[in-house]
Design an enzyme around this catalytic site. Sequence first.
Site, PDB file in Angstrom:
ATOM      1  CD  GLU A 244      -4.317  -2.693   6.867  1.00 60.65           C
ATOM      2  OE1 GLU A 244      -3.838  -1.557   6.904  1.00 60.65           O
ATOM      3  OE2 GLU A 244      -5.507  -2.947   7.144  1.00 60.65           O
TER       4      GLU A 244
ATOM      5  CE1 TYR B 189      -5.611   8.461  10.981  1.00 57.80           C
ATOM      6  CE2 TYR B 189      -6.349   7.236   9.050  1.00 57.80           C
ATOM      7  CZ  TYR B 189      -6.152   7.314  10.419  1.00 57.80           C
ATOM      8  OH  TYR B 189      -6.471   6.246  11.218  1.00 57.80           O
TER       9      TYR B 189
ATOM     10  CD  GLU C 115      -9.954   0.634   7.857  1.00 59.25           C
ATOM     11  OE1 GLU C 115      -9.523   1.375   8.744  1.00 59.25           O
ATOM     12  OE2 GLU C 115      -9.271   0.271   6.882  1.00 59.25           O
TER      13      GLU C 115
ATOM     14  NE  ARG D 146      -2.048   2.121   3.357  1.00 65.20           N
ATOM     15  CZ  ARG D 146      -2.561   2.611   4.495  1.00 65.20           C
ATOM     16  NH1 ARG D 146      -3.755   2.242   4.904  1.00 65.20           N
ATOM     17  NH2 ARG D 146      -1.866   3.438   5.236  1.00 65.20           N
TER      18      ARG D 146
ATOM     19  CD  GLU E 252      -8.074   0.219   2.936  1.00 58.63           C
ATOM     20  OE1 GLU E 252      -8.305   0.278   4.166  1.00 58.63           O
ATOM     21  OE2 GLU E 252      -6.951  -0.079   2.475  1.00 58.63           O
TER      22      GLU E 252
ATOM     23  CG  HIS F 204      -7.298   6.908   5.220  1.00 59.67           C
ATOM     24  ND1 HIS F 204      -6.108   7.225   4.595  1.00 59.67           N
ATOM     25  CD2 HIS F 204      -7.052   5.812   5.989  1.00 59.67           C
ATOM     26  CE1 HIS F 204      -5.174   6.364   4.982  1.00 59.67           C
ATOM     27  NE2 HIS F 204      -5.715   5.502   5.819  1.00 59.67           N
TER      28      HIS F 204
ATOM     29  NE  ARG G  33      -9.671  -2.430   4.085  1.00 64.74           N
ATOM     30  CZ  ARG G  33      -8.570  -2.848   4.712  1.00 64.74           C
ATOM     31  NH1 ARG G  33      -7.966  -3.967   4.316  1.00 64.74           N
ATOM     32  NH2 ARG G  33      -8.084  -2.171   5.739  1.00 64.74           N
TER      33      ARG G  33
ATOM     34  CD1 TRP H 161     -16.217  15.282   1.956  1.00 66.04           C
ATOM     35  CD2 TRP H 161     -18.412  15.059   1.716  1.00 66.04           C
ATOM     36  NE1 TRP H 161     -16.645  16.349   1.228  1.00 66.04           N
ATOM     37  CE2 TRP H 161     -18.008  16.253   1.068  1.00 66.04           C
ATOM     38  CE3 TRP H 161     -19.759  14.756   1.716  1.00 66.04           C
ATOM     39  CZ2 TRP H 161     -18.893  17.115   0.413  1.00 66.04           C
ATOM     40  CZ3 TRP H 161     -20.637  15.618   1.052  1.00 66.04           C
ATOM     41  CH2 TRP H 161     -20.195  16.769   0.412  1.00 66.04           C
TER      42      TRP H 161
ATOM     43  CG  ASP I 247      -6.992   3.530   3.307  1.00 68.87           C
ATOM     44  OD1 ASP I 247      -8.104   3.991   2.982  1.00 68.87           O
ATOM     45  OD2 ASP I 247      -6.758   3.051   4.423  1.00 68.87           O
TER      46      ASP I 247
END
Length: 402
Positions: A339, A159, A262, A147, A236, A212, A283, A402, A210
């Site tokens: 992961e 982040y 996740e 990743r 992701e 996020h 995930r 969001w 990712d």
Amino acid sequence: MRIDAARVIVTSPGRNFVSVKIETDQGVHGVGDATLNGRELAVASYLQDHVLPCVVGRDPRRIEDIWQYLYRGAYWRRGPVTMSAIAAVDMALWDIKAKMAGMPLYDLLGGKSRDGVLVYGHANGADIAETVDEVGRYLGLGYKAVRAQSGIPGLAAAYGVGRGKDYYEPADASLPSETVWDTRKYMQFVPSLFDKLRETYGQGPQLLHDVHHRLTPMEAARLGRALEPYDLFWLEDATPAENQEAFRLIRENTVIPLAVGEVFNSIWDCKDLIQNQLIDYIRVPVVRAGGITHLRRIADLAALYQVRTGFHGATDLSPVTMGAALHFNAWVPNFGIQEYMRHTPETDAVFPHAYHFEDGLLHPGDTPGHGVDIDEKEAARFPYKPAYLPVTRLEDGTMWNW
């Protein structure tokens, strides 16, 4: 056979973990993970005050019945606190049952479907050059999938871009710190990162990214289309999935593989995404999905629609969850990838484990149970420390929503 004792163990060997240890009247014990990043004590209290008193005296072999009792009996169902607590008990019970059977957990589930579990590591840097170097370092360590995350020009922090190389903990303060976000800068920048990665390393490595949850569905669709030339393994958490229908717009506008889940904690959070084939990878991790008992149902539903697993495995999950996940991954037919963020040596000392990394794969080991234990004396050396994930605002000070 009866459960004699059950207790919560909170420890912080570099970051906070919440564990459950269940002991039986036949001298067999099991360990489960209940860690909920930034809300650890909420789960610890839920377990200590409301869950564990209800399981002492029960037959630990009746895993399904205990799961249903804890899920349905509370009236207030689902949610990350409840499902993390149930997961810890469930993991510990599966650990006990496999130990009683004298077999590794994957054999109790039905046996191996593969010889090793494909994993991806986290490469990140302050800029493109540093991230490219880090991807190369992970490839040099034997990873086949990486990743890639990078700092964004014009933003002080991003982040998912760690402060360290091998060990990264995003929870960074006793009260939440605040970071600044700009979607336009991010979307303009990310394609250039993957352009440079493919130029440097070619088409061989599997590359992941990712988001996020930072984009609207249309922004995510635009980014997905922009990244299509770089053949990503997945994109992701492109947008928050509370509204599962939002992924339809992304799916209709890009063919990039999509992964999400996740932060999910039940089959209901992903039912529509899976049934409508709006994602490619689910995930939700063992600890958030209410344990192995419920995760099997999610994986079976996903298999009907050719959706594969790709479980969360950051360091906010203890080695107990990783061990349970690896046994699950070794068995589950529709496995995709796992992961893998390495824990610190201090964490590994608290949670001795049988799994190991070799040539891009994690191997769960062959010891009976899920192969992870807890050293309570070592755990006691690391008391709980409050730690929170950062909070994000837009550049004008608006709370990012969001």
